[in-house]
Design a protein around this motif. Structure first.
Motif, PDB file in Angstrom:
ATOM      1  N   PHE A 135      42.499  41.666  48.565  1.00  0.00           N
ATOM      2  CA  PHE A 135      42.611  41.557  47.113  1.00  0.00           C
ATOM      3  C   PHE A 135      44.015  41.047  46.791  1.00  0.00           C
ATOM      4  N   PHE A 137      46.587  40.388  43.838  1.00  0.00           N
ATOM      5  CA  PHE A 137      46.825  40.725  42.432  1.00  0.00           C
ATOM      6  C   PHE A 137      47.873  39.791  41.823  1.00  0.00           C
ATOM      7  N   LEU A 153      42.370  50.636  40.071  1.00  0.00           N
ATOM      8  CA  LEU A 153      41.432  49.841  40.870  1.00  0.00           C
ATOM      9  C   LEU A 153      41.596  50.152  42.363  1.00  0.00           C
ATOM     10  N   ASN A 217      40.076  37.708  47.233  1.00  0.00           N
ATOM     11  CA  ASN A 217      39.615  37.998  45.869  1.00  0.00           C
ATOM     12  C   ASN A 217      40.823  38.062  44.940  1.00  0.00           C
ATOM     13  N   VAL A 219      42.678  38.762  41.546  1.00  0.00           N
ATOM     14  CA  VAL A 219      42.515  39.597  40.345  1.00  0.00           C
ATOM     15  C   VAL A 219      43.758  39.416  39.486  1.00  0.00           C
ATOM     16  N   ILE A 231      38.992  36.883  38.966  1.00  0.00           N
ATOM     17  CA  ILE A 231      38.679  37.884  37.941  1.00  0.00           C
ATOM     18  C   ILE A 231      39.931  38.074  37.087  1.00  0.00           C
ATOM     19  N   SER A 265      35.779  43.223  40.817  1.00  0.00           N
ATOM     20  CA  SER A 265      36.732  42.682  41.800  1.00  0.00           C
ATOM     21  C   SER A 265      36.097  42.523  43.178  1.00  0.00           C
ATOM     22  N   ALA A 279      29.922  39.387  41.050  1.00  0.00           N
ATOM     23  CA  ALA A 279      30.592  40.366  40.185  1.00  0.00           C
ATOM     24  C   ALA A 279      29.637  40.863  39.101  1.00  0.00           C
TER      25      ALA A 279
END
Lengths: 371, 173
Positions: A135, A137, A153, A217, A219, A231, A265, A279
């Motif tokens: 992930f 961020f 999260l 991913n 975010v 996302i 996410s 998602a």
């Protein structure tokens, strides 16, 4: 006669051989296809068993059988009429029932862990099955709210730092063209990343992510999600409700608990043949499961409170009645896409949680059974 | 002489040819029969496997319903300890349809606390002097019943005691 016999022998031999060969090839092809479907079915059924086992015991596990065939088109679908089913869009093997609530993203190997939403008076348990993922961020504003979103999260994503885990879920930041691996130059495990987040934003501000994120991913946390990649999450308001957006989807996703953020996410922006993102599918499944259950649990706890109010110590009775009154405000049908309904829901849930805490403080409910 | 010999040979060659054809046909018939037998066996084997799977799935469903109920905070207080007040409230506030949306159809659950003699169903007005909770109705004429007992704990809210109990889960068609 010999010649006639020879000719007969040849023609007969050719016809019989071709017929038998054709039949055998067709049958073995069908048999192989049936066996393959059977194995796919067995794998999905054993996944449901593993998910249930993790849901009941809380002991995490790796599930590696998905590597045998392609399960990338599979997802859990909830309907109003029956129990949820695992649907695989590119296979005849589909519709495997799964009672266990599970946030499922397919992958060759998935890590299954347990998570829950604690409402005080009730808890919604869920198994989470996710493949190796990083992930990334991208918090665009340096605010506590933005960092709280990330903390919430990450807290609800399984911790795969155990040595035995073949699946690795890791975390990093993205700042403009760079992916920042803040744990000694490599992606962080959950606990390391949480300790970084716990120190707060520290005035750090990030630029919109333009880096090549590969299969990671992304975010983004921002008050404004104009042109988004991956996302994008608006920080929540004081009621804990906010909006989230998914790249390639025109919809606005209302979130009111951390599992909504996890669903979005983890799912990511990949689309199926019908144009639905992973998602969206996980988010809809999670809420079609949770909303009716919150209503049912509220009805049950309200009745329970009324039932025992009279038999409880005198200072507990009025608090139980108060809890019942608040829980009665939770409607039997909740529209999770309506932000105003989510405001009301979160208000009632927070109030009920506080009242339940009062019951625990007064000794009306046993603390060891508290959630 | 030659003709005689040929005349004598000709019928024997014809008979030999015919017998070879018969032999050939017989061999083909055996091969086809063997293939059909293998196919029948494999199909039968597959059907047996499917039947066994169906039975395993039903047995698994019984365990699944039991485990789900033991793990859901709507029924328990955590750690698989049933709460007698929650169970009574479930009987008073929920219909079987509500639970069938979660756990599917054709099942029946009975929880019995073993701290009282006999069986006294827990209706709203009988609480807490009761010890049996039935969720969804027991169908007398249901077919293919399969049930299982699980040992459980039942927390008695009013007396603040935990009793031993039995959870009985049954599925049927």
């Amino acid at each position: 006669m010999q010649a006639v016999h020879r000719i007969f022998q040849m023609i007969f031999g050719v016809i019989v051989s071709v017929t038998i060969l054709y039949f055998l090839i067709t049958y073995s092809g069908d048999y192989a296809a049936v066996q393959k479907d059977r194995q796919r079915g067995e794998i999905l059924v054993s996944f449901t068993h593993e998910a249930r086992s993790v849901y009941v015991t809380g002991i995490s596990t790796n599930f590696t059988y998905f590597s045998k065939y392609d399960f990338s088109s599979c997802f859990v679908n909830a309907t109003q009429r029956s129990i949820p089913q695992i649907i695989c869009l590119d296979s005849k093997v589909s519709g495997i029932p799964i009672e266990t609530p599970v946030i499922f993203k397919p992958g060759q190997q998935v890590y299954i862990g347990r998570d829950s939403l604690d409402y005080g008076w009730w808890s919604f348990g869920v198994a989470e099955a996710i493949p190796s993922t990083t992930f990334v961020f991208n918090p665009l504003e340096s605010t506590n709210e933005g960092w709280d979103v990330m903390t919430n999260l990450v807290q609800h994503i399984p911790d795969t730092s155990d040595d035995w885990s073949v699946v690795k879920v890791r975390f990093a930041f993205c700042d403009g063209p760079q992916i920042l691996y803040v744990c000694g130059g490599r992606p962080c495990d959950k606990s390391d990343f949480l300790s970084i987040l716990s120190s707060g934003p520290l005035g750090a501000s990030f630029s919109p992510c333009t880096a090549d994120i590969g299969g990671k991913n992304l975010v983004t946390i921002s008050a404004s999600c104009g042109s988004i990649r991956g996302i994008c999450i608006n920080p929540p308001n004081s009621k804990g409700v906010g909006n989230a957006f998914v790249e390639g989807s025109a919809k606005t996703y209302v979130y009111k608990d951390p599992l909504d953020l996890v669903a979005l996410s983890v799912g990511g922006v990949e689309k199926d043949d019908f144009g639905r993102t992973e998602a969206e599918k996980i988010y809809e499944y999670k809420n079609s499961l949770l909303m009716p259950r919150i209503s049912l649990a509220a009805q049950v706890m309200s009745k329970r409170s009324v039932l025992i109010a009279g038999d409880s110590p005198s200072d507990c009775g009025p608090v139980y009645i108060e809890l019942a009154q608040v829980l009665d405000k939770i409607p039997s049908s909740i529209d999770y896409t309506s932000i105003s309904e989510m405001y009301d829901l979160n208000d009632n849930l927070n109030e009920a949680k506080q009242i339940y805490q009062t019951l625990l403080d007064l000794g009306c409910e046993r603390v060891e059974y508290g959630l | 002489m030659d003709c005689k010999i040929l005349g004598a040979r000709f019928p024997s060659v014809q008979r030999k040819g015919q017998s070879e054809i018969m032999e050939y046909i017989l061999m083909v018939v055996f091969i086809v029969a063997a293939i059909i037998a293998i196919i029948i066996f494999l199909t039968w084997w597959n059907l047996q496997q499917f039947q066994m799977d169906a039975f395993k799935n039903r047995q698994d469903r019984v365990v699944g319903i039991g485990q789900y109920i033991m793990g859901d905070y709507m029924f328990t207080n955590g750690d698989s300890v049933f709460d007698d007040a929650k169970l009574t409230a479930i009987n008073a506030s929920m219909s079987c349809d509500d639970l069938q949306k979660i756990l599917g159809t054709n099942w029946y659950v009975k929880i019995k606390a073993l701290d009282m003699a006999g069986e006294k169903p827990c209706k709203w007005n009988d609480y807490p002097d009761c010890n049996v909770w039935s969720i969804c109705t027991y169908k007398e004429n249901a077919k293919d019943r399969l049930g299982q007992n699980f040992p459980v704990n039942v927390y008695r809210k009013v007396s603040d005691k935990t009793a031993l109990g039995v959870l009985y889960v049954e599925v049927y068609s």
